[in-house]
Design a protein around this motif. Structure first.
Motif, mmCIF file in Angstrom:
data_model
loop_
_atom_site.group_PDB
_atom_site.id
_atom_site.type_symbol
_atom_site.label_atom_id
_atom_site.label_comp_id
_atom_site.label_asym_id
_atom_site.label_seq_id
_atom_site.Cartn_x
_atom_site.Cartn_y
_atom_site.Cartn_z
ATOM 1 N N THR A 1 -7.365 -10.101 2.235
ATOM 2 C CA THR A 1 -7.636 -8.663 2.189
ATOM 3 C C THR A 1 -8.257 -8.254 3.520
ATOM 4 O O THR A 1 -8.987 -9.025 4.148
ATOM 5 C CB THR A 1 -8.562 -8.301 1.008
ATOM 6 O OG1 THR A 1 -8.664 -6.885 0.889
ATOM 7 C CG2 THR A 1 -9.952 -8.900 1.156
ATOM 8 N N SER B 1 -4.921 -1.358 8.426
ATOM 9 C CA SER B 1 -3.828 -0.727 7.684
ATOM 10 C C SER B 1 -2.599 -1.628 7.744
ATOM 11 O O SER B 1 -2.504 -2.520 8.603
ATOM 12 C CB SER B 1 -3.491 0.633 8.299
ATOM 13 O OG SER B 1 -2.828 0.443 9.554
ATOM 14 N N PRO B 2 -1.645 -1.400 6.846
ATOM 15 C CA PRO B 2 -0.426 -2.214 6.888
ATOM 16 C C PRO B 2 0.285 -2.148 8.233
ATOM 17 O O PRO B 2 0.826 -3.147 8.708
ATOM 18 C CB PRO B 2 0.445 -1.613 5.773
ATOM 19 C CG PRO B 2 -0.525 -0.962 4.851
ATOM 20 C CD PRO B 2 -1.650 -0.471 5.708
ATOM 21 N N GLN C 1 3.551 0.687 0.253
ATOM 22 C CA GLN C 1 2.895 1.802 -0.442
ATOM 23 C C GLN C 1 1.608 1.350 -1.126
ATOM 24 O O GLN C 1 0.723 2.158 -1.395
ATOM 25 C CB GLN C 1 3.846 2.440 -1.466
ATOM 26 C CG GLN C 1 4.155 1.582 -2.683
ATOM 27 C CD GLN C 1 5.305 0.609 -2.457
ATOM 28 O OE1 GLN C 1 5.593 0.234 -1.313
ATOM 29 N NE2 GLN C 1 5.951 0.211 -3.535
ATOM 30 N N HIS C 2 1.511 0.044 -1.421
ATOM 31 C CA HIS C 2 0.289 -0.502 -2.006
ATOM 32 C C HIS C 2 -0.526 -1.287 -0.983
ATOM 33 O O HIS C 2 -1.507 -1.948 -1.333
ATOM 34 C CB HIS C 2 0.624 -1.401 -3.198
ATOM 35 C CG HIS C 2 1.252 -0.649 -4.330
ATOM 36 N ND1 HIS C 2 2.572 -0.787 -4.676
ATOM 37 C CD2 HIS C 2 0.734 0.278 -5.188
ATOM 38 C CE1 HIS C 2 2.857 0.002 -5.700
ATOM 39 N NE2 HIS C 2 1.757 0.663 -6.025
ATOM 40 N N GLY C 3 -0.111 -1.230 0.276
ATOM 41 C CA GLY C 3 -0.895 -1.844 1.340
ATOM 42 C C GLY C 3 -0.617 -3.310 1.583
ATOM 43 O O GLY C 3 -1.399 -3.960 2.285
ATOM 44 N N THR C 4 0.476 -3.844 1.068
ATOM 45 C CA THR C 4 0.712 -5.285 1.179
ATOM 46 C C THR C 4 1.819 -5.609 2.169
ATOM 47 O O THR C 4 2.934 -5.064 2.095
ATOM 48 C CB THR C 4 1.084 -5.883 -0.193
ATOM 49 O OG1 THR C 4 0.017 -5.631 -1.110
ATOM 50 C CG2 THR C 4 1.296 -7.392 -0.093
ATOM 51 N N THR D 1 -3.314 -7.659 2.258
ATOM 52 C CA THR D 1 -3.374 -6.353 1.621
ATOM 53 C C THR D 1 -4.559 -5.563 2.143
ATOM 54 O O THR D 1 -5.687 -6.086 2.227
ATOM 55 C CB THR D 1 -3.489 -6.491 0.087
ATOM 56 O OG1 THR D 1 -2.376 -7.241 -0.401
ATOM 57 C CG2 THR D 1 -3.503 -5.134 -0.587
ATOM 58 N N THR D 2 -4.301 -4.327 2.475
ATOM 59 C CA THR D 2 -5.352 -3.435 2.966
ATOM 60 C C THR D 2 -6.307 -3.054 1.845
ATOM 61 O O THR D 2 -5.888 -2.851 0.696
ATOM 62 C CB THR D 2 -4.704 -2.165 3.550
ATOM 63 O OG1 THR D 2 -3.797 -2.538 4.597
ATOM 64 C CG2 THR D 2 -5.760 -1.218 4.108
ATOM 65 N N ARG E 1 -8.162 -0.995 -0.693
ATOM 66 C CA ARG E 1 -7.635 0.226 -1.269
ATOM 67 C C ARG E 1 -8.467 0.664 -2.465
ATOM 68 O O ARG E 1 -9.184 -0.126 -3.080
ATOM 69 C CB ARG E 1 -6.173 0.060 -1.678
ATOM 70 C CG ARG E 1 -5.968 -0.736 -2.935
ATOM 71 C CD ARG E 1 -4.498 -0.991 -3.215
ATOM 72 N NE ARG E 1 -4.296 -1.299 -4.627
ATOM 73 C CZ ARG E 1 -3.278 -1.983 -5.101
ATOM 74 N NH1 ARG E 1 -2.357 -2.446 -4.278
ATOM 75 N NH2 ARG E 1 -3.155 -2.198 -6.402
ATOM 76 N N PHE F 1 -6.025 4.017 0.954
ATOM 77 C CA PHE F 1 -6.600 2.938 1.742
ATOM 78 C C PHE F 1 -8.034 3.289 2.122
ATOM 79 O O PHE F 1 -8.394 4.455 2.291
ATOM 80 C CB PHE F 1 -5.761 2.688 2.995
ATOM 81 C CG PHE F 1 -4.344 2.284 2.680
ATOM 82 C CD1 PHE F 1 -4.074 1.460 1.603
ATOM 83 C CD2 PHE F 1 -3.292 2.749 3.453
ATOM 84 C CE1 PHE F 1 -2.766 1.092 1.300
ATOM 85 C CE2 PHE F 1 -1.985 2.393 3.161
ATOM 86 C CZ PHE F 1 -1.727 1.558 2.076
ATOM 87 N N ASP G 1 -12.959 -1.819 -2.510
ATOM 88 C CA ASP G 1 -11.751 -2.567 -2.861
ATOM 89 C C ASP G 1 -11.984 -3.494 -4.056
ATOM 90 O O ASP G 1 -11.172 -3.522 -4.987
ATOM 91 C CB ASP G 1 -11.275 -3.375 -1.654
ATOM 92 C CG ASP G 1 -10.030 -4.188 -1.957
ATOM 93 O OD1 ASP G 1 -8.928 -3.614 -1.948
ATOM 94 O OD2 ASP G 1 -10.161 -5.395 -2.235
#
Length: 447
Positions: A45, A49-50, A66-69, A82-83, A85, A101, A108
């Motif tokens: 983690t 950002s992505p 869209q989910h940061g992965t 993963t960002t 979030r 994010f 998180d």
């Protein structure tokens, strides 16, 4: 403390931190490391950002932007990054409508399910444990992060995940978490069959499948496996049994090796008993033809859980035949064993014997020794049959359809009829499986 993470995971974290971002391994890999187990996956983690992650690494896969992965590929190994979030509203008890994010690790980890899965770590800062996960891990407790009812509102599958982790680690579920599981169990109706199957299977395959009993007591199986509730409510007043159908089934599951086919076969082998129960004038319960009804229910349950056709076939076959056995020592014969192997296959026979042994071990002591002796001798006969290479299927016959056509027979159904007749004779007497004897038999007899 120091966690020995893979060099590539450490390299990813180091590169991110050198660029001014925060980065940690997180979740299950931290939990398993603290338990002294080897993690299967090393998830990371980060505050980056992505798109910042993608700029820093040359080989990436857009796993779920869209989910940061983002998945980073290093030396053929995949690492999910993963960002941080914050999840938006959950309207279906399955997934958030949106994610935002954040730059805060604290925000998180608030969205994670249980304290033991909400810990983070890197070599520079050590363990980041904002919710007492290490203490719960040491004390053997499953506890939700924050307010338990909110966690289950967000994703009702977490109810089954709590049971799964309790079964996997032999942990206790903390009282407020358990209370919320009971309160929110109806939301499991919103969860896909595939996700329920995955968690239920992990519970069954664990060292503590008796967690299914806790699920029953909490009213959870009524939602995901109502057949189990009927089994639990069906007593067996019979000399061969000492438990209800449900407890007998659970004991059988505990007595068989941990494979999907065998554990589900044990789970469902007596599922038809509630529908087949009768009680005679002496008060003795009987369950005539329950294997066939159990097979029907097994197929329904497995299809409902979206199992593949091969698993459905293998489990339902074992369920259908689980009550097949020699009753008396003098009945045991190779001929009958060969016929069974012909019907279901020799591999299925060996699986069946495992199911039968677990079934017997879950019954009363009445005739148990004799049943086990008969089962042992039956398996020994199959061993001898296999070792001798005796004919069990049409492909094992020493003649085939081409031989019959060469004799002047016309292609068609008659060929199959004759071959099956020959196979039946060979199953009775393996010595007949000789090319010349079989050809002579075809000439001599009117099939």
């Amino acid at each position: 403390m120091r966690i020995n993470m893979p060099d590539n995971a450490r390299a990813i974290i180091d590169k991110l931190t050198r660029q001014g971002h925060e980065a940690y391994i997180v979740g299950g890999c931290v939990r398993d490391s603290l338990l002294g187990n080897e993690p299967k996956d090393w998830d990371i983690t980060t505050s980056a950002s992505p798109f910042e992650v993608k700029k820093l690494f040359s080989h990436t896969i857009d796993t779920g932007l869209q989910h940061g992965t983002v998945t980073i590929l290093l030396d053929g190994e995949a690492y999910e990054v993963t960002t941080y979030r914050v999840d938006g509203k959950y309207e279906d008890h399955r997934r958030p409508t949106e994610v935002t994010f954040t730059k805060s690790l604290e925000e998180d980890v608030l969205r994670r399910d249980f304290t033991i899965n909400a810990m983070a770590y890197n070599d520079e800062e050590g363990l980041i444990d904002l919710h007492g996960g290490a203490k719960d891990l040491k004390e053997g407790i499953i506890r939700c992060v924050g307010i338990a009812s909110q966690r289950f509102d967000e994703d009702a599958l977490r109810i089954l995940r709590a049971l799964r982790f309790a079964a996997r680690f032999d942990f206790e579920i903390e009282d407020s978490t358990k209370k919320a599981m009971i309160e929110k169990k109806e939301f499991l109706k919103d969860i896909s069959a595939e996700r329920i199957r995955e968690e239920l299977t992990k519970i069954l395959l664990s060292d503590h499948p008796e967690m299914l009993l806790s699920a029953y007591e909490m009213g959870i199986t009524k939602i995901i496996l109502p057949e189990w509730d009927l089994m639990m409510a069906t007593p067996q007043n019979n000399p061969h049994h000492k438990y209800s159908v449900g407890l007998h089934t659970l004991t059988g599951i505990q007595n068989i090796e941990s494979t999907v086919v065998l554990r589900y076969a044990m789970l469902l082998h007596d599922a038809g008993k509630p529908d087949c129960k009768t009680t005679d004038e002496k008060g003795i319960d009987h369950f005539k033809k329950h294997p066939l009804r159990s097979k029907e229910i097994a197929r329904d349950v497995l299809h409902r859980l979206k199992f593949d056709n091969d698993t459905v076939k293998k489990v339902s076959t074992l369920v259908e035949w689980h009550d097949w056995r020699f009753v008396h020592q003098e009945e045991i014969s190779k001929k009958t064993v060969r016929r069974l192997a012909n019907k279901i296959g020799s591999d299925a026979c060996y699986q069946l014997f495992k199911v039968q042994k677990a079934d017997i071990m879950a019954q009363s002591d009445y005739q148990q020794k004799e049943k086990l002796e008969i089962l042992t001798k039956t398996k020994a006969l199959l061993d001898e049959i296999i070792e001798a290479g005796e004919c069990l299927t049409l492909k094992d016959l020493q003649i085939n359809g081409k031989d019959l056509i060469a004799m002047g027979l016309a292609p068609g159904k008659e060929i199959g009829f004759i071959l099956n007749g020959l196979l039946k004779a060979v199953l009775d007497d393996p010595k007949l499986n000789d090319r010349e004897l079989l050809l002579e038999k075809v000439k001599r007899e009117n099939f």
